[in-house]
Design an enzyme around this catalytic site. Structure first.
Site, short mmCIF file in Angstrom:
data_model
loop_
_atom_site.label_atom_id
_atom_site.label_comp_id
_atom_site.label_asym_id
_atom_site.label_seq_id
_atom_site.Cartn_x
_atom_site.Cartn_y
_atom_site.Cartn_z
N ASN A 1 60.44 42.99 77.86
CA ASN A 1 59.54 41.93 78.66
C ASN A 1 58.13 42.44 78.20
O ASN A 1 57.72 43.76 78.49
CB ASN A 1 59.70 42.55 80.03
N GLY B 1 62.10 52.73 82.26
CA GLY B 1 62.04 53.85 81.49
C GLY B 1 62.75 54.05 80.20
O GLY B 1 62.54 55.24 79.40
N SER C 1 57.49 48.86 78.15
CA SER C 1 56.26 49.61 77.62
C SER C 1 56.78 50.33 76.20
O SER C 1 55.96 50.26 75.37
CB SER C 1 55.87 50.68 78.69
N GLU D 1 67.02 47.72 88.09
CA GLU D 1 65.72 48.58 87.59
C GLU D 1 65.19 49.40 88.73
O GLU D 1 64.50 48.60 89.77
CB GLU D 1 64.53 47.67 87.07
N HIS E 1 61.49 39.69 89.16
CA HIS E 1 61.36 41.19 88.52
C HIS E 1 60.53 41.91 89.76
O HIS E 1 59.82 41.38 90.74
CB HIS E 1 60.55 40.90 87.39
O1 G3P Z 1 61.22 44.27 82.61
C1 G3P Z 1 61.51 45.89 82.28
C2 G3P Z 1 60.71 46.77 83.08
O2 G3P Z 1 60.34 46.82 84.30
C3 G3P Z 1 60.86 48.40 82.74
O3 G3P Z 1 59.60 48.71 82.25
O4 G3P Z 1 58.10 49.97 80.95
O5 G3P Z 1 59.78 51.12 82.22
O6 G3P Z 1 60.54 49.80 80.23
P1 G3P Z 1 59.51 49.98 81.37
#
Ligand code: G3P
Length: 221
Positions: free
Chosen positions: A9, A176, A198, A141, A93
């Site tokens: 994403n 994460g 990220s 998530e 999301h």
């Molecule tokens: O959509 C994926 C996201 O919400 C997770 O973000 O930066 O922790 O991989 P991240």
């Protein structure tokens, strides 16, 4: 085309906007070609068409609104996302929550226009509830781990286990996820794939990072 094992994403990160969106998507395509591990990308709506035209991997919208085309200023309709070349869409999301009736409507319109749908949920119980709507997959998530670099599979393995237990069908986990080890652990706990942002979107070398993640998936195929 099967649902990818890894979905990246791009959120609204500056590092994944415009030209960079194309570069990251091409890196994902290269890694897919080199490893055979399917990788999807979810660029911002303004970059969707360019990305979809530049690569042969699944491209997702980050969100679609529960509307048909028409007088809906500022909306991203499922019709327009499909027309722009999207293979699928994320819905609900954490950073773009919808009410359950909106999820239901967006899901049904997305289906009408041929989009695969991955509905996000903040925990296994909500994941179970949205799975009743019949999406192609559910992505669980825990919001408190998003963007922390501390993986759900490490910090909250029980969330992965419970999600896989209570949700029927394909389950992604995310928040994460940053390393091959995080991916390996997620799959070991029963997830079909991972949704992350990220670690790739902000990486100085997205291709190496994606290679590391894909190689972890390979140990399961
Ligand atoms: O959509 C994926 C996201 O919400 C997770 O973000 O930066 O922790 O991989 P991240």
């Amino acid at each position: 085309m099967e649902l990818p094992r890894i979905i990246v994403n791009f959120k609204a990160y500056r590092e994944a906007t415009g030209e960079r969106a194309i570069e990251i998507a091409k890196a994902a395509e290269d890694v897919w070609k080199e490893t055979g591990v399917s990788i999807g990308v979810a660029p911002q709506a303004v970059d969707l068409r360019r990305v979809a035209e530049a690569v042969e991997i699944p491209v997702f919208a980050q969100h679609v609104d529960p509307y048909e085309p028409g007088a809906r200023t500022g909306s991203v309709t499922p019709y327009a996302a499909r027309d722009a070349g999207a293979y699928g869409t994320l819905l609900n999301h954490s950073e773009r929550r919808l009410r359950i009736d909106q999820i239901e409507m967006a899901l049904s319109l997305a289906r009408r226009y041929g989009l695969k749908v991955v509905v996000c949920a903040n925990d296994p119980i909500v994941g179970r509830a949205v799975s009743e709507l019949g999406p192609d997959a559910v992505a669980v998530e825990p919001p408190e781990l998003i963007g922390t670099g501390i993986s759900v599979s490490k910090a909250k393995p029980e969330v992965v286990l419970r999600s896989v237990e209570v949700i029927e069908g394909i389950v992604y986990v995310g928040a994460g996820v940053s390393t091959g080890e995080d991916v390996r652990r997620s799959l070991e706990l029963g997830a079909y794939g991972v949704l992350l942002a990220s670690a790739v979107a902000k990486s100085e070398d997205p291709k190496s990072k994606l290679l590391e993640l894909a190689e972890a998936v390979l140990t399961f195929e």
